[in-house]
Enzyme design. Structure first.
Site, PDB file in Angstrom:
ATOM      1  N   THR A 163      -8.772   9.247   0.184  1.00 34.86           N
ATOM      2  CA  THR A 163      -8.284   7.982   0.722  1.00 34.86           C
ATOM      3  C   THR A 163      -7.318   8.322   1.846  1.00 34.86           C
ATOM      4  OG1 THR A 163      -8.478   6.832  -1.395  1.00 34.86           O
ATOM      5  CG2 THR A 163      -6.940   5.903   0.209  1.00 34.86           C
TER       6      THR A 163
ATOM      7  N   GLU B  74       0.815  -1.213   0.000  1.00 37.97           N
ATOM      8  CA  GLU B  74       0.000   0.000   0.000  1.00 37.97           C
ATOM      9  C   GLU B  74       0.852   1.267   0.000  1.00 37.97           C
ATOM     10  OE1 GLU B  74      -3.452   0.218   0.063  1.00 37.97           O
ATOM     11  OE2 GLU B  74      -3.556  -1.955  -0.201  1.00 37.97           O
TER      12      GLU B  74
ATOM     13  N   ASP C  50      -9.652   8.139  -7.956  1.00 39.03           N
ATOM     14  CA  ASP C  50     -10.259   6.855  -8.281  1.00 39.03           C
ATOM     15  C   ASP C  50     -11.780   6.868  -8.149  1.00 39.03           C
ATOM     16  OD1 ASP C  50     -10.516   7.065  -5.563  1.00 39.03           O
ATOM     17  OD2 ASP C  50      -9.755   5.060  -5.108  1.00 39.03           O
TER      18      ASP C  50
END
Length: 272
Positions: free
Chosen positions: A80, A57, A75
């Site tokens: 995020t 990640e 996205d």
């Protein structure tokens, strides 16, 4: 975030415009009892799991440095953030901030709860900009917020994966394979969710709890995982399976015992 020398999964997915967002001690035993193999929820094994996921990640083993992480990677899921990629557009960030507000009313993020409810299900920043990222980073210095991130990670991702892995008779590597899959794919009703990946694997092999061979079943699960990853361009690089989990499986290291050496997205990692 990761050193400039590395290309994190989040950076990689931002560049191609698609991504996925996104606990416990064994009971005491009598001294004379035979020792059972540790599960992924053993503290030392869990720490390894956190590092393995962070290598993919964030291109870093320092998973605790990610509490403060936040960006919109383009996205369609809004912001995020955090140690597991909580997203403003998918509900898990809202759940996290609600938990934090319950535990610490009036915290720096509580004011954003109405906006987080409005933007849930979209990529909108309405009511969040311009100060939400800075306030997230401020909150990340609070141990109460760090603990809330840990607890939501465990409730939504880690505990369900370990529970299902143990029910299937899998050891640490298999439990980790489940965890990594649920982190990336979630566990919704779509064909690429964790449960769908598991069902696809079960059509090819039986897990140990059903009398099957563990290695054979894990190969089937990883095959199904690779299939799911390739359904999205964002996941077409399957190295977190091919040059990490399969490496441990080929070595027969079903308990993820160190030393561990693997690669993700071309970067090499080591746990001694």
């Amino acid at each position: 975030m990761p050193p400039a020398a590395h290309t994190s999964r989040r950076t990689l997915l931002a560049l191609i415009g698609a991504a996925t967002c996104a606990a416990m001690f064994s009971p005491p035993r009598a001294a004379a009892a035979p020792a059972a193999a540790a599960g992924l929820d053993d503290p030392a094994k869990k720490e390894i799991a956190m590092k393995l996921v962070s290598s993919a990640e964030n291109s870093s083993l320092d998973w605790k440095a990610q509490y403060k992480y936040i960006e919109d990677i383009g996205d369609g899921r809004g912001y995020t953030a955090g140690i597991i990629g909580f997203c403003s557009g998918t509900g898990d960030m809202l759940d996290l901030v609600e938990l934090y507000a319950d535990r610490k009313p009036g915290n720096v993020l509580a004011r954003y709860l109405p906006a987080l409810r409005r933007v849930d299900g979209s990529d909108s920043h309405d009511g969040l900009d311009p100060n939400f990222p800075d306030d997230w980073r401020k909150a990340a210095r609070d141990t109460a917020f760090q603990q809330a991130q840990n607890d939501e990670r465990d409730r939504v991702y880690f505990n369900p994966a370990v529970r299902q892995g143990k029910a299937d008779g899998l050891r640490v590597l298999g439990q980790f394979a489940y965890y990594d899959a649920i982190v990336m794919h979630g566990d919704g009703g779509d064909s690429t969710s964790f449960s769908s990946i598991r069902r696809r694997a079960l059509r090819q092999a039986r897990p140990p709890a059903q009398g099957g061979d563990e290695t054979t079943y894990l190969n089937a699960f990883l095959d199904a995982r690779v299939w799911a990853m390739k359904q999205e361009e964002a996941h077409s690089d399957t190295s977190r399976v091919d040059t990490a989990q399969r490496v441990f499986l080929r070595q027969g290291n079903l308990d993820l015992n160190p030393p561990l050496d693997w690669k993700v997205y071309g970067d090499s990692f080591h746990i001694g």
